[in-house]
Design a protein around this motif. Structure first.
Motif, short mmCIF file in Angstrom:
data_model
loop_
_atom_site.label_atom_id
_atom_site.label_comp_id
_atom_site.label_asym_id
_atom_site.label_seq_id
_atom_site.Cartn_x
_atom_site.Cartn_y
_atom_site.Cartn_z
N UNK A 1 0.81 -1.23 0.00
CA UNK A 1 0.00 0.00 0.00
C UNK A 1 0.84 1.27 0.00
N UNK A 2 1.90 1.27 0.79
CA UNK A 2 2.75 2.46 0.92
C UNK A 2 3.41 2.87 -0.38
N UNK A 3 3.79 1.87 -1.17
CA UNK A 3 4.56 2.17 -2.39
C UNK A 3 3.70 2.07 -3.66
N UNK A 4 2.43 1.68 -3.50
CA UNK A 4 1.63 1.36 -4.69
C UNK A 4 1.54 2.52 -5.68
N UNK B 1 4.85 3.33 -7.39
CA UNK B 1 5.32 2.32 -8.35
C UNK B 1 4.46 2.30 -9.62
N UNK B 2 3.23 2.79 -9.53
CA UNK B 2 2.34 2.80 -10.71
C UNK B 2 2.55 4.04 -11.58
N UNK B 3 3.23 5.05 -11.05
CA UNK B 3 3.33 6.33 -11.76
C UNK B 3 3.86 6.20 -13.20
N UNK B 4 4.96 5.45 -13.43
CA UNK B 4 5.43 5.32 -14.82
C UNK B 4 4.37 4.69 -15.73
#
Ligand SMILES: C[S@@+](CC[C@H](N)C(=O)[O-])C[C@H]1O[C@@H](n2cnc3c(N)ncnc32)[C@H](O)[C@@H]1O
Length: 205
Positions: free
Chosen positions: A12-15, A18-21
């Motif tokens: 959840x913290x990095x989701x 990590x999806x931005x690109x």
């Protein structure tokens, strides 16, 4: 199923980061497309269901004034969705699974799921539930990564040997076929990114 919720609790913290690109690469545009397909079944003050809403990545694309229920099994993902800027005023976050939706038959005009049926433990049960809770004539719209055709399909079979035990993510599902088997009328399937991602638009009969 509980294990699945825990997997996404960890991400959840990095989701979003990590999806931005991927969002920039075209995912944001496909999200907009999926929501606009679902919106065609929404009447005035319409009711939308999103399953596997995650951190609320689709909120920005919800139709104006929609009343939405957003189902998500991971507590940590729900916390992020709750605080998401632009979360629609009429949206309700519900902790549950696609396979056992806590709603009455025909409760919604449309349902949407983006990047969810790769993780759902039983796509057959989840899709049958979507068919049950969307009214006759309503729409079920799925934006999913699936098993592509040709040699790439075999690569995705191999990838799944790693991603399923690691993060419960299946890279080789045939989601449009599953939707048909669940009794949904598949109106169209559009391929994106070499057929890795499909927009699957269904009608409830
Ligand atoms: C890859 S994320 C996608 C999140 C969001 N839909 C998006 O487009 O960014 C997959 C989501 O499906 C949820 N999920 C996994 N199994 C599920 C199930 N059985 N029912 C509903 N959601 C599920 C996960 O908790 C996670 O939030």
């Amino acid at each position: 199923m509980v294990r699945k919720a825990q997997v996404y609790d960890r991400f959840a913290d990095v989701y979003d980061r990590s999806m931005r690109p991927l969002e920039r690469w075209g995912l944001a545009r496909l999200r907009a497309l999926a929501l606009s397909e679902a919106a065609t079944a929404l009447t005035e003050g319409g009711r939308l269901l999103e399953v596997g809403a995650g951190t609320g990545g689709n909120f920005a694309f919800y139709p104006e004034g929609v009343r939405a229920a957003c189902v998500e099994p991971s507590y940590e993902m729900i916390v992020r969705a709750q605080g998401k800027p632009g979360r629609p005023a009429g949206s309700l976050l519900v902790r549950s699974f696609a396979e056992a939706l806590p709603f009455a038959d025909g409760a919604f005009d449309a349902a949407v799921a983006t990047l969810v049926f790769c993780s759902v433990e039983s796509p057959a049960d989840g899709l049958r539930e979507l068919r049950r809770v969307v009214r006759a004539g309503g729409r079920v719209v799925l934006l999913e990564h699936v098993r592509p055709r040709g040699l790439l399909g075999y690569a995705f079979d191999a990838l799944s040997l790693v991603t399923v035990p690691l993060m419960e993510d299946h890279f080789n599902r045939h989601t449009a076929d599953e939707a048909r088997r669940a009794g949904l009328e598949v109106l169209k399937v559009e391929n994106y990114l070499r057929g890795i991602v499909q927009l699957i638009v269904c009608r409830v009969g």
